[in-house]
Design an enzyme around this catalytic site. Structure first.
Site, PDB file in Angstrom:
ATOM      1  N   HIS A  34     -24.141   8.554  11.347  1.00 50.77           N
ATOM      2  CA  HIS A  34     -22.710   8.743  11.133  1.00 50.77           C
ATOM      3  C   HIS A  34     -22.347  10.176  11.486  1.00 50.77           C
ATOM      4  O   HIS A  34     -23.124  11.110  11.308  1.00 50.77           O
ATOM      5  CB  HIS A  34     -22.304   8.409   9.694  1.00 50.77           C
ATOM      6  CG  HIS A  34     -22.944   9.275   8.652  1.00 50.77           C
ATOM      7  ND1 HIS A  34     -22.464  10.519   8.307  1.00 50.77           N
ATOM      8  CD2 HIS A  34     -24.040   9.073   7.877  1.00 50.77           C
ATOM      9  CE1 HIS A  34     -23.234  11.042   7.360  1.00 50.77           C
ATOM     10  NE2 HIS A  34     -24.194  10.195   7.090  1.00 50.77           N
ATOM     11  N   ASN A  57      -9.300 -28.711 -21.461  1.00 51.44           N
ATOM     12  CA  ASN A  57     -10.613 -29.358 -21.524  1.00 51.44           C
ATOM     13  C   ASN A  57     -11.588 -28.549 -22.352  1.00 51.44           C
ATOM     14  O   ASN A  57     -12.408 -29.109 -23.091  1.00 51.44           O
ATOM     15  CB  ASN A  57     -11.159 -29.557 -20.110  1.00 51.44           C
ATOM     16  CG  ASN A  57     -10.282 -30.474 -19.285  1.00 51.44           C
ATOM     17  OD1 ASN A  57      -9.367 -30.005 -18.609  1.00 51.44           O
ATOM     18  ND2 ASN A  57     -10.527 -31.772 -19.356  1.00 51.44           N
ATOM     19  N   ASP A  77     -26.120 -25.145 -12.972  1.00 50.29           N
ATOM     20  CA  ASP A  77     -26.039 -24.430 -14.257  1.00 50.29           C
ATOM     21  C   ASP A  77     -27.313 -23.630 -14.521  1.00 50.29           C
ATOM     22  O   ASP A  77     -27.919 -23.721 -15.596  1.00 50.29           O
ATOM     23  CB  ASP A  77     -25.816 -25.420 -15.403  1.00 50.29           C
ATOM     24  CG  ASP A  77     -24.713 -26.417 -15.132  1.00 50.29           C
ATOM     25  OD1 ASP A  77     -23.707 -26.033 -14.517  1.00 50.29           O
ATOM     26  OD2 ASP A  77     -24.859 -27.590 -15.527  1.00 50.29           O
ATOM     27  N   HIS A  96     -17.563  -2.012   7.979  1.00 46.31           N
ATOM     28  CA  HIS A  96     -16.742  -2.256   9.156  1.00 46.31           C
ATOM     29  C   HIS A  96     -15.274  -2.185   8.770  1.00 46.31           C
ATOM     30  O   HIS A  96     -14.868  -2.581   7.672  1.00 46.31           O
ATOM     31  CB  HIS A  96     -17.087  -3.580   9.828  1.00 46.31           C
ATOM     32  CG  HIS A  96     -16.911  -4.797   8.971  1.00 46.31           C
ATOM     33  ND1 HIS A  96     -15.686  -5.348   8.690  1.00 46.31           N
ATOM     34  CD2 HIS A  96     -17.823  -5.581   8.337  1.00 46.31           C
ATOM     35  CE1 HIS A  96     -15.827  -6.409   7.928  1.00 46.31           C
ATOM     36  NE2 HIS A  96     -17.129  -6.584   7.685  1.00 46.31           N
ATOM     37  N   TRP A  97     -14.479  -1.660   9.703  1.00 47.45           N
ATOM     38  CA  TRP A  97     -13.029  -1.519   9.519  1.00 47.45           C
ATOM     39  C   TRP A  97     -12.401  -1.514  10.912  1.00 47.45           C
ATOM     40  O   TRP A  97     -12.752  -0.666  11.732  1.00 47.45           O
ATOM     41  CB  TRP A  97     -12.719  -0.221   8.789  1.00 47.45           C
ATOM     42  CG  TRP A  97     -11.256  -0.012   8.486  1.00 47.45           C
ATOM     43  CD1 TRP A  97     -10.257   0.241   9.377  1.00 47.45           C
ATOM     44  CD2 TRP A  97     -10.644  -0.044   7.200  1.00 47.45           C
ATOM     45  NE1 TRP A  97      -9.058   0.382   8.736  1.00 47.45           N
ATOM     46  CE2 TRP A  97      -9.260   0.212   7.385  1.00 47.45           C
ATOM     47  CE3 TRP A  97     -11.105  -0.250   5.911  1.00 47.45           C
ATOM     48  CZ2 TRP A  97      -8.357   0.265   6.334  1.00 47.45           C
ATOM     49  CZ3 TRP A  97     -10.206  -0.199   4.866  1.00 47.45           C
ATOM     50  CH2 TRP A  97      -8.852   0.057   5.071  1.00 47.45           C
ATOM     51  N   ASP A  98     -11.527  -2.452  11.199  1.00 46.95           N
ATOM     52  CA  ASP A  98     -10.977  -2.585  12.545  1.00 46.95           C
ATOM     53  C   ASP A  98     -12.093  -2.686  13.575  1.00 46.95           C
ATOM     54  O   ASP A  98     -11.988  -2.102  14.666  1.00 46.95           O
ATOM     55  CB  ASP A  98     -10.059  -1.403  12.879  1.00 46.95           C
ATOM     56  CG  ASP A  98      -8.788  -1.397  12.049  1.00 46.95           C
ATOM     57  OD1 ASP A  98      -8.478  -2.429  11.437  1.00 46.95           O
ATOM     58  OD2 ASP A  98      -8.114  -0.353  12.012  1.00 46.95           O
ATOM     59  N   GLU A 126     -15.582 -22.277 -19.364  1.00 46.81           N
ATOM     60  CA  GLU A 126     -16.897 -22.721 -19.814  1.00 46.81           C
ATOM     61  C   GLU A 126     -17.973 -21.799 -19.253  1.00 46.81           C
ATOM     62  O   GLU A 126     -17.682 -20.828 -18.541  1.00 46.81           O
ATOM     63  CB  GLU A 126     -17.162 -24.165 -19.382  1.00 46.81           C
ATOM     64  CG  GLU A 126     -17.223 -24.356 -17.874  1.00 46.81           C
ATOM     65  CD  GLU A 126     -17.394 -25.812 -17.458  1.00 46.81           C
ATOM     66  OE1 GLU A 126     -17.175 -26.712 -18.298  1.00 46.81           O
ATOM     67  OE2 GLU A 126     -17.739 -26.046 -16.279  1.00 46.81           O
ATOM     68  N   HIS A 144     -20.937 -21.263 -13.108  1.00 44.93           N
ATOM     69  CA  HIS A 144     -21.903 -21.416 -14.200  1.00 44.93           C
ATOM     70  C   HIS A 144     -23.076 -20.464 -14.014  1.00 44.93           C
ATOM     71  O   HIS A 144     -24.205 -20.867 -13.773  1.00 44.93           O
ATOM     72  CB  HIS A 144     -22.395 -22.837 -14.359  1.00 44.93           C
ATOM     73  CG  HIS A 144     -22.918 -23.066 -15.751  1.00 44.93           C
ATOM     74  ND1 HIS A 144     -22.308 -23.923 -16.634  1.00 44.93           N
ATOM     75  CD2 HIS A 144     -23.951 -22.501 -16.422  1.00 44.93           C
ATOM     76  CE1 HIS A 144     -22.954 -23.887 -17.788  1.00 44.93           C
ATOM     77  NE2 HIS A 144     -23.951 -23.019 -17.677  1.00 44.93           N
TER      78      HIS A 144
END
Length: 483
Positions: free
Chosen positions: A458, A187, A48, A365-367, A225, A289
């Protein structure tokens, strides 16, 4: 392990649209926040957790101790520094009567020039008679005290109540808490009221904000909660914890407009799914929490929470002492909503490699292939841990966050995310030398260890490791901002 393969969306029109959106939302390379990195866990056997950054330059940290018998406090000038900071006991449970058992979920706040700690406690003779209480201190340094008991927070019902927190919106201070309401078979539900003449008194209307009814809110117990509020981008985001405190524990979220009246239940919308939950892939169970703080440079919101690093618990989870305090950065989607991702693996928190010349695009990442993309979902596909290079010191490797043991590597000059097979070739292919960005200060470039002069970059919507040809186009595409 789940497959890395996913359905591939149409790319040409979508990529163009996302690029236009990104250019509007992120006008230049400076959009990326500085990399925020910490090492988890921050504190063992502390549940908590609440971290409060004060104007004195210190972070103040309190949490539930597993003995449930005291309130502890640490401070440090950095979040990571809290790990080794000395811990002070500022208050102990009573030997009899009220505040005599189950000392839970303390929070520290600075209000009108004084320190306040909100906490829950049972009676020594009735440990489950949990109610909310407040301590006050006028000391400049709250670790040195002294602390005055300001007593119990009175709510409309004398029932099980806990997890009080306070926040200010539109100049008004409110109290949020969890309570069991007569006539509702749960609760605990979440409630809000305006603060009164002092920080331990509420006044006016009390509003019930949510009742746990969804499947992920009612596993083991029907629980809402641990509320916490983060206000950004014209909206309020109220996270809360749901279900039993084992691996089922998770975070849900309510959202409202920042200009709306928080006392109107209709102002808030509950998300249909949890926003943060157990990740078996990263070995993190029952995250919840939470509280929020900010990074040392003030640029990033930080999620503070506890979890365990194992699923199976012997006996009552409340008797298991090993919930740990952890932190990780909050990311923001293009629509202005928070993306908490998944609880990241233990150790160094991950970063994202944001394109320098395509603002808003991150490597993901992809495939198994690596490519730049805007608005990555799930977030963890674009998060990598910068770890000591597999080929040795002085190098770095990029480990997938949601597939630990998988690393970004080059193969036939193409960038992939693949499992470390332990071979010398793989270790070399997955190791890079971190350089000042080819595009200039503030960026980073990653040079291949086994192909010097070749850099991660890239091109054509994919990532490659290629030779620096000296052009500005190459330098830009081989430079990244760490976010």
């Amino acid at each position: 392990m789940q497959s890395l393969s996913r359905p591939r969306p149409p790319m040409i029109a979508l990529a163009t649209l996302l690029a236009v959106m990104a250019s509007l939302l992120f006008p230049g390379p400076a959009h990326a926040s500085p990399a925020v990195q910490y090492t988890n866990p921050v504190a063992a056997q502390r549940a908590d957790p609440h971290i409060f950054r004060h104007t004195d330059g210190y972070y103040y940290f309190t949490a539930t101790a597993p003995e449930y018998d005291r309130i502890v406090l640490r401070r440090a000038t950095t979040i990571q520094g809290l790990s080794s900071a000395a811990e002070t006991v500022i208050w102990r449970k009573h030997s009899s009567g009220e505040m005599g058992a189950h000392i839970w979920a303390p929070e520290i706040h600075f209000i009108n020039g004084k320190w306040y700690v909100y906490f829950a406690a049972g009676r020594a003779d009735d440990v489950w008679r949990i109610r909310m209480y407040v301590l006050e201190s006028s000391a400049a340094n709250p670790l040195s005290g002294p602390w005055t008991e300001r007593g119990r927070i009175t709510t409309p019902w004398d029932t099980f109540s806990l997890d009080a927190t306070t926040f200010v919106t539109n100049g008004v201070r409110y109290l949020l808490w969890a309570q069991q309401e007569p006539g509702i078979s749960t609760n605990s539900n979440l409630y809000i009221a305006r603060m009164g003449a002092n920080p331990w008194t509420i006044t006016g209307t009390t509003t019930r904000l949510t009742v746990p009814t969804l499947a992920w809110e009612t596993r083991g117990y029907k629980v809402a909660e641990g509320p916490a509020v983060l206000e950004r981008n014209g909206r309020r985001f109220l996270t809360y914890s749901a279900s039993a405190t084992d691996a089922n524990y998770c975070l849900g979220m309510l959202t409202s407009s920042a200009s709306s009246d928080p006392l109107q239940a209709s102002s808030w919308t509950k998300g249909a799914n949890p926003v943060f939950a157990t990740s078996a892939a990263t070995g993190q169970y029952g995250p919840g929490h939470n509280s929020f703080t900010v990074s040392e440079d003030g640029q990033s919101d930080i999620l503070v929470y506890h979890d365990r690093n194992y699923r199976d618990i012997s006996g009552d989870p409340l008797n298991d002492p090993n919930r740990r305090t952890r932190v990780q950065k909050v990311y923001w989607r293009a629509d202005g909503t928070p993306d908490f991702g998944i609880p990241v693996p233990d150790g160094a928190t991950p970063v994202r490699l944001m394109s320098y010349d395509r603002p808003g695009y991150a490597l993901r990442h992809w495939d198994y292939r690596v490519r730049p993309e805007a608005n990555v979902s799930p977030l963890a596909d674009s998060q990598f841990r910068l770890v000591t290079g597999l080929s040795g010191s002085g190098t770095v490797s990029l480990e997938s966050t949601n597939f630990p043991g998988y690393f970004l590597r080059h193969r036939n000059h193409e960038a992939w995310v693949e499992r470390n097979d332990g071979s010398t070739l793989f270790r070399a292919d997955a190791s890079f030398t971190r350089r000042t960005g080819l595009a200039g200060s503030g960026t980073v470039s990653l040079e291949s260890v086994n192909f010097p002069g070749y850099y991660l970059r890239h091109r054509a919507d994919l990532a490659w490791v290629e030779a620096d040809d000296g052009t500005s186009a190459f330098r830009s595409s081989a430079s990244f901002l760490l976010e």
